[in-house]
Design an enzyme around this catalytic site. Structure first.
Site, PDB file in Angstrom:
ATOM      1  N   ARG A 152       0.813  -1.214   0.000  1.00  0.00           N
ATOM      2  CA  ARG A 152       0.000   0.000   0.000  1.00  0.00           C
ATOM      3  C   ARG A 152       0.850   1.269   0.000  1.00  0.00           C
ATOM      4  O   ARG A 152       0.492   2.279   0.604  1.00  0.00           O
ATOM      5  CB  ARG A 152      -0.957   0.012   1.193  1.00  0.00           C
ATOM      6  CG  ARG A 152      -1.926  -1.160   1.244  1.00  0.00           C
ATOM      7  CD  ARG A 152      -2.879  -1.202   0.053  1.00  0.00           C
ATOM      8  NE  ARG A 152      -3.646  -2.435   0.077  1.00  0.00           N
ATOM      9  CZ  ARG A 152      -3.255  -3.585  -0.488  1.00  0.00           C
ATOM     10  NH1 ARG A 152      -2.110  -3.624  -1.164  1.00  0.00           N
ATOM     11  NH2 ARG A 152      -3.998  -4.648  -0.424  1.00  0.00           N
ATOM     12  N   SER A 203     -11.330  -0.183   3.112  1.00  0.00           N
ATOM     13  CA  SER A 203     -10.550  -0.467   4.317  1.00  0.00           C
ATOM     14  C   SER A 203      -9.961   0.834   4.859  1.00  0.00           C
ATOM     15  O   SER A 203      -9.174   1.489   4.184  1.00  0.00           O
ATOM     16  CB  SER A 203      -9.431  -1.454   4.001  1.00  0.00           C
ATOM     17  OG  SER A 203      -9.965  -2.682   3.544  1.00  0.00           O
ATOM     18  N   GLU A 231      -5.491   4.274   6.113  1.00  0.00           N
ATOM     19  CA  GLU A 231      -5.145   4.109   4.706  1.00  0.00           C
ATOM     20  C   GLU A 231      -5.550   5.324   3.875  1.00  0.00           C
ATOM     21  O   GLU A 231      -4.782   5.762   3.022  1.00  0.00           O
ATOM     22  CB  GLU A 231      -5.809   2.839   4.149  1.00  0.00           C
ATOM     23  CG  GLU A 231      -5.392   2.515   2.734  1.00  0.00           C
ATOM     24  CD  GLU A 231      -5.797   1.110   2.309  1.00  0.00           C
ATOM     25  OE1 GLU A 231      -6.038   0.914   1.106  1.00  0.00           O
ATOM     26  OE2 GLU A 231      -5.855   0.207   3.167  1.00  0.00           O
TER      27      GLU A 231
END
EC number: 1.3.1.98
Length: 351
Positions: free
Chosen positions: A160, A239, A343
């Site tokens: 990520r 998420s 995130e």
């Protein structure tokens, strides 16, 4: 190029949250994107880039500067080479590659947002990451004031993360190129256990491309991870926290905390994350810390379908969302000594 003043930004985000921008510019060509960026840089005006808005948390006060909505279009297939303009809708692009019989991104179906965001976040799900198929990224370099092309190895991809995320004020992604696979209508080897189980096959097997895509879409929809304007469980950024990556020593301490809280037989999820590191599950941490699906009494709550998604139930503010996120971070840290990291990108606010 469209220009609006005191323009609401909430409709451009999947959270449907955030105040207005002083100025909102919508660019539909690479030249317009570059011109808008240069104009803001020359004037010393703060610049906010918006693609699909699926990874943004904008403060209730909005953004004092120029918000640039990248709405460029371009989908090109040359054999197994795919080129996408940054503004292309990602989930539509995945569907078109599947229709063309090409494998490599089929398990990334249903992920909201634009193609230009995929290398920034190294988007991944269900055993695939874009870093496995991206060959190069064309971007405008605000430092050199030139258009540059970065090969995969120069993008510094990790979980990520990427060079683009590490230097958010430098690069503006314009185009992304992928090298896909012609596997005679079959998917790439399935790497994710949940997907393999749902299909009744073994990890590493291939299945028809359309079957893989449809299965992933069904799995995502069951978790509220496919956008639906009528379903508030999808008024989210997917998420909200990344899965923590711990050193072996940190993971050992974490396991001890788990045993103390949940009993000696309890075993937390553990996945290899490179030498000396272990990845665990943020969703598991949240749930075991006592924050279950649907948690919350206010207008911002945990999704009723997935503990990793924080949602706007319709009339939330960004502060409502952040209050919930902070509660989860504090609760998980107190229970297990693990710090959750958000995130989505935050604008004008911090956890």
């Amino acid at each position: 190029m469209q220009e609006l003043h005191d323009a609401p930004l909430a409709p451009l985000t999947t959270f449907r949250l955030g105040g207005p921008a002083t100025r909102l510019v919508t660019a539909t060509t690479d030249a317009e994107v570059i011109a808008a960026v240069r104009e803001a840089d020359d004037a010393g005006t703060p610049l906010l880039l918006i693609g699909g808005g699926s990874n943004l948390v904008i403060g209730d006060k909005g953004f004092d500067g120029t918000a640039l909505h990248i709405a460029t279009a371009g989908f090109s297939l040359d054999g197994t080479t795919l080129e996408l303009a940054a503004g292309e809708i990602w989930t539509d692009a995945v569907a078109r590659t599947v229709e063309a019989g090409l494998a490599g991104v089929e398990c990334l179906a249903g992920i909201p947002g634009s193609a230009g965001a995929t290398p920034i976040q190294n988007v991944g799900a269900y055993g695939q990451e874009v870093s496995a198929t991206i060959t190069e990224v064309t971007a405008y370099d605000r430092r050199s004031r030139a258009t540059v092309t970065l090969a995969n190895a120069d993008c510094a991809f990790s979980y990520r993360h990427s060079r683009f995320k590490a230097e958010p004020e430098r690069y503006v992604v314009l185009r992304v190129r992928f090298e896909l696979e012609d596997a005679a209508g079959l998917s790439a080897p399935l790497r994710y256990a949940e997907t393999a189980r749902a299909l009744g096959v073994e990890a590493g097997d291939r299945v028809p491309l359309t079957t893989a895509r449809e299965t992933v879409l069904k799995l995502r929809a069951g978790k509220g991870m496919v956008l639906d304007p009528e379903d508030h469980d999808t008024w989210s950024a997917g998420s909200f926290f990344t899965n923590p990556i711990l050193t072996d020593g940190e993971f050992a301490a974490f396991r001890s905390r788990v045993a103390e809280r949940l009993g000696e037989s309890a075993e937390p999820p553990a996945f290899p994350a490179g030498e000396g590191h272990v990845k665990t599950s943020a969703a598991w941490l949240i749930d075991k810390a006592g924050f279950t699906k649907g948690y919350g009494t206010g207008p911002a709550r945990i999704s009723t379908k997935h503990t990793l998604a924080l949602t706007n139930r319709g009339d939330a503010t960004t502060e409502d969302l952040l209050a919930l996120a902070r509660e989860l971070v504090a609760g998980v840290d107190e229970a297990f000594g693990v710090t959750l990291v958000n995130e989505p990108v935050t604008v004008g606010v911090r956890l």
